[in-house]
Design a protein around this motif. Structure first.
Motif, PDB file in Angstrom:
ATOM      1  N   UNK A   1       0.822  -1.213   0.000  1.00  0.00           N
ATOM      2  CA  UNK A   1       0.000   0.000   0.000  1.00  0.00           C
ATOM      3  C   UNK A   1       0.852   1.257   0.000  1.00  0.00           C
ATOM      4  N   UNK A   2       1.945   1.241   0.763  1.00  0.00           N
ATOM      5  CA  UNK A   2       2.864   2.383   0.760  1.00  0.00           C
ATOM      6  C   UNK A   2       3.469   2.601  -0.619  1.00  0.00           C
ATOM      7  N   UNK A   3       3.783   1.514  -1.312  1.00  0.00           N
ATOM      8  CA  UNK A   3       4.361   1.631  -2.655  1.00  0.00           C
ATOM      9  C   UNK A   3       3.355   2.247  -3.628  1.00  0.00           C
ATOM     10  N   UNK A   4       2.095   1.877  -3.510  1.00  0.00           N
ATOM     11  CA  UNK A   4       1.072   2.437  -4.404  1.00  0.00           C
ATOM     12  C   UNK A   4       0.852   3.914  -4.105  1.00  0.00           C
ATOM     13  N   UNK A   5       0.805   4.277  -2.830  1.00  0.00           N
ATOM     14  CA  UNK A   5       0.661   5.700  -2.465  1.00  0.00           C
ATOM     15  C   UNK A   5       1.859   6.494  -2.999  1.00  0.00           C
TER      16      UNK A   5
END
Length: 194
Positions: free
Chosen positions: A148-152
């Motif tokens: 999720x951090x990578x997508x954000x």
């Protein structure tokens, strides 16, 4: 010059303005028709409909999370630790939700809605994995959190590139939007790599 005050009041004001413009030529005449730069509502919807769909799906997911917390709260046989895990997972998802919406919409409007919406769908799947993983052992939610951090981060980068491209176009007349859209479209597929 003869002024007639019969008819529609706006016609009278427009007539007065034209008369004033004839006397004082430095004032341009008032526009009589709407400008071509006003977008039709269908054109606006065409540019954001994927973002709207992802937003509505995220709202449905929030409803699912809230119902899960409510069920655990009302359950007679539920342990306190289970309720705490569900409640904590819901809070964690809600904490990141405004950031997700902001960067997804900014990336979609400033650059390209298709990769932004694709990244949004992937984020919703990852958030679901995080939530379900948190119900088990807390170590099961770590991959969802990191993904999720990578997508954000990807969506934030899209925002920055889109704003930078707009500034280049505005101040220097250089538009690289087509090139950047191609790159972000290809890069969005890289989000699937774990």
């Amino acid at each position: 010059m003869r002024l007639c005050c019969t008819g529609h009041p706006l016609l009278f004001i427009n007539h007065l303005h034209r008369g004033f413009s004839a006397i004082h030529p430095q004032h341009p005449p008032a526009p009589t028709a709407p400008t071509a730069s006003i977008m039709d509502s269908h054109e606006v919807v065409k540019n954001i409909y994927l973002l709207v769909i992802v937003t509505l799906l995220s709202v449905l997911q929030n409803v699912f999370f809230a119902q899960k917390v409510e069920r655990e709260c009302k359950s007679q046989r539920s342990q306190a630790s289970t309720f705490e895990r569900v409640s904590c997972a819901n809070r964690n998802c809600m904490d990141a939700y405004p950031t997700f919406l902001a960067v997804m919409w900014c990336a979609g409007v400033c650059l390209n809605q298709a990769p932004a919406a694709f990244a949004g769908i992937i984020y919703l799947l990852v958030r679901q994995k995080y939530f379900i993983g948190y119900l088990g052992h807390t170590s099961q939610c770590t991959p969802g959190y990191l993904f999720g951090k990578r997508i954000i981060s990807f969506l934030s980068l899209m925002c920055i590139v889109g704003i930078f491209n707009y500034l280049l176009l505005r101040f220097y007349g250089s538009d690289y939007k087509e090139y950047v859209q191609t790159i972000t479209g290809a890069a969005s597929a890289l989000l699937l790599i774990p």
